[in-house]
Design a protein around this motif. Structure first.
Motif, PDB file in Angstrom:
ATOM      1  N   SER A  91       0.841  -1.209   0.000  1.00  0.00           N
ATOM      2  CA  SER A  91       0.000   0.000   0.000  1.00  0.00           C
ATOM      3  C   SER A  91       0.868   1.247   0.000  1.00  0.00           C
ATOM      4  O   SER A  91       0.575   2.225  -0.709  1.00  0.00           O
ATOM      5  N   GLU A  94       2.502   1.616  -3.497  1.00  0.00           N
ATOM      6  CA  GLU A  94       1.580   2.075  -4.544  1.00  0.00           C
ATOM      7  C   GLU A  94       1.355   3.582  -4.486  1.00  0.00           C
ATOM      8  O   GLU A  94       1.007   4.199  -5.492  1.00  0.00           O
ATOM      9  N   LYS A  95       1.572   4.182  -3.327  1.00  0.00           N
ATOM     10  CA  LYS A  95       1.428   5.636  -3.222  1.00  0.00           C
ATOM     11  C   LYS A  95       2.535   6.364  -3.985  1.00  0.00           C
ATOM     12  O   LYS A  95       2.366   7.506  -4.403  1.00  0.00           O
ATOM     13  N   LYS A 141      -9.182  -8.079   3.384  1.00  0.00           N
ATOM     14  CA  LYS A 141      -9.845  -6.789   3.589  1.00  0.00           C
ATOM     15  C   LYS A 141      -9.731  -6.319   5.036  1.00  0.00           C
ATOM     16  O   LYS A 141      -9.586  -5.112   5.306  1.00  0.00           O
ATOM     17  N   LYS A 149      -4.960   4.863   2.934  1.00  0.00           N
ATOM     18  CA  LYS A 149      -4.897   4.679   1.477  1.00  0.00           C
ATOM     19  C   LYS A 149      -4.422   3.268   1.115  1.00  0.00           C
ATOM     20  O   LYS A 149      -3.315   3.073   0.618  1.00  0.00           O
ATOM     21  N   LEU A 151      -3.975  -0.451  -0.687  1.00  0.00           N
ATOM     22  CA  LEU A 151      -3.688  -0.814  -2.069  1.00  0.00           C
ATOM     23  C   LEU A 151      -4.956  -1.148  -2.850  1.00  0.00           C
ATOM     24  O   LEU A 151      -5.983  -1.526  -2.280  1.00  0.00           O
ATOM     25  N   ASP A 152      -4.852  -1.034  -4.151  1.00  0.00           N
ATOM     26  CA  ASP A 152      -5.940  -1.382  -5.063  1.00  0.00           C
ATOM     27  C   ASP A 152      -5.960  -2.904  -5.186  1.00  0.00           C
ATOM     28  O   ASP A 152      -5.066  -3.506  -5.786  1.00  0.00           O
ATOM     29  N   SER A 154      -7.613  -4.853  -6.954  1.00  0.00           N
ATOM     30  CA  SER A 154      -7.710  -5.400  -8.307  1.00  0.00           C
ATOM     31  C   SER A 154      -6.313  -5.655  -8.900  1.00  0.00           C
ATOM     32  O   SER A 154      -6.165  -6.393  -9.881  1.00  0.00           O
ATOM     33  N   LYS A 155      -5.288  -5.038  -8.293  1.00  0.00           N
ATOM     34  CA  LYS A 155      -3.913  -5.247  -8.755  1.00  0.00           C
ATOM     35  C   LYS A 155      -3.172  -6.294  -7.919  1.00  0.00           C
ATOM     36  O   LYS A 155      -2.051  -6.685  -8.272  1.00  0.00           O
TER      37      LYS A 155
END
Length: 343
Positions: A91, A94-95, A141, A149, A151-152, A154-155
């Motif tokens: 996470s 990814e930022k 989750k 924020k 992580l996405d 879906s990635k």
């Protein structure tokens, strides 16, 4: 005394675990590198963003957290903690960059410590978040609920790389298979190529990971050019060269100047220059005789490339001719490699 011995043993176990973990990280990087070789721009271990960073040609990144367990097939005590740490770290990564994929790569066959999902992670499994059972998704989750924020998802994917035991044949089995598959895709048939590449890449990626400057990266050319060196190995003498040298002279030059030959044969720009010159070389001989004619006639054009102390003129001529002939004789193989990895 017992306390001191116990402290020493505990430190020794921790040290072994660190070595094992870094060994896994190096080999995980090799596997991810090969899976993305066509789109790869550079590779970095312990970089600015993650354990393993693959920069792609489109300027996006694949970020991976590498988590290894020494007794992966039986010890599941820390897999949930590893999952939580990985999700938090990914996470954060990814930022900082435009990430295409976010990967937890582990050697655990039960990375969620959950009975319902164990059958999903057999062998060298790859599981996207969306392909996981609802209960597995809920575990993930839950861990990102408190992340600022997160992580996405879906990635995000979990990838398993079987990696255990002190038996090297077993520990590196999947890594070796990935390398052999890569060689097969390039349609190369060079004896011992897989083992040599694995040793080279393990060493190069390891050194990359130990450098303190996180901006230093292994570029695709750095990774691929060792294949060129092996493919153009001068120790595999071509019969055509006997028109220039007797076998003893050839062997003497190769033995004495092997490091010089390899250093020139691994330089991308030198390969490119030689092959460009060869393509524009006009030869009245038969096509099969053009490589030898090129080496015989054009060697003087490369004298400035070779500044070697205490070498006589005849030996220098032979050295350059061997290198030129080896490169142009293997030009089809070189081109196949370059096309196969999109270099």
């Amino acid at each position: 005394m017992r306390g001191k011995d116990g402290d020493f043993m505990a430190k020794d176990r921790r040290a072994n675990a660190v070595v094992f973990g870094f060994d896994f990280q190096v080999n995980a990087a090799i596997v991810l590198m090969l899976e993305n070789i066509e789109d790869l721009k550079s590779l970095r271990l312990e970089g600015n963003y993650e354990d393993i960073e693959l920069e792609l040609a489109n300027n996006q990144y694949i970020l991976a957290q590498a988590k290894a367990v020494e007794r992966a097939s039986s010890d599941f005590n820390n897999v949930r903690a590893n999952l939580q740490k990985s999700l938090t770290s990914l996470s954060e990564g990814e930022k900082k960059v435009d990430a295409q994929k976010l990967i937890l790569i582990t050697n655990s066959p039960n990375p969620l410590k959950e009975k319902v999902s164990t059958n999903l992670f057999t062998g060298d499994a790859r599981r996207d978040f969306s392909s996981l059972p609802d209960s597995s998704q809920q575990i993930i989750k839950k861990y990102i609920d408190d992340v600022n924020k997160p992580l996405d998802l879906s990635k995000f994917m979990i990838q398993v790389l079987p990696f255990e035991t002190d038996n090297e044949l077993e520990r590196y089995k999947i890594v070796r298979r990935c390398i052999d598959d890569f060689i097969g895709d390039l349609n190369l048939s060079i004896p011992g190529l897989g083992k040599r590449l694995m040793n080279l890449w393990q060493n190069e990626v390891f050194i990359n990971g130990t450098k303190k400057d996180a901006d230093i990266k292994l570029k695709k050319a750095d990774i691929v050019w060792p294949i060129m060196v092996i493919a153009t190995d001068v120790e595999r003498c071509d019969d055509s060269l006997f028109d220039l040298f007797d076998l003893s002279t050839y062997d003497e030059i190769v033995h004495q100047y092997k490091s010089t030959i390899d250093s020139h044969c691994e330089r991308c720009e030198f390969f490119t220059k030689v092959l460009s010159d060869y393509n524009s070389f006009i030869c009245t001989e038969r096509p099969s005789e053009k490589p030898l004619a090129f080496a015989k006639e054009k060697w003087k054009s490369y004298l400035t490339e070779f500044q070697i102390d205490n070498i006589d003129a005849e030996t220098l001529q032979g050295l350059i001719q061997i290198i030129l002939y080896t490169i142009v004789r293997n030009r089809i193989t070189i081109d196949r490699i370059k096309r196969g990895v999109k270099l």
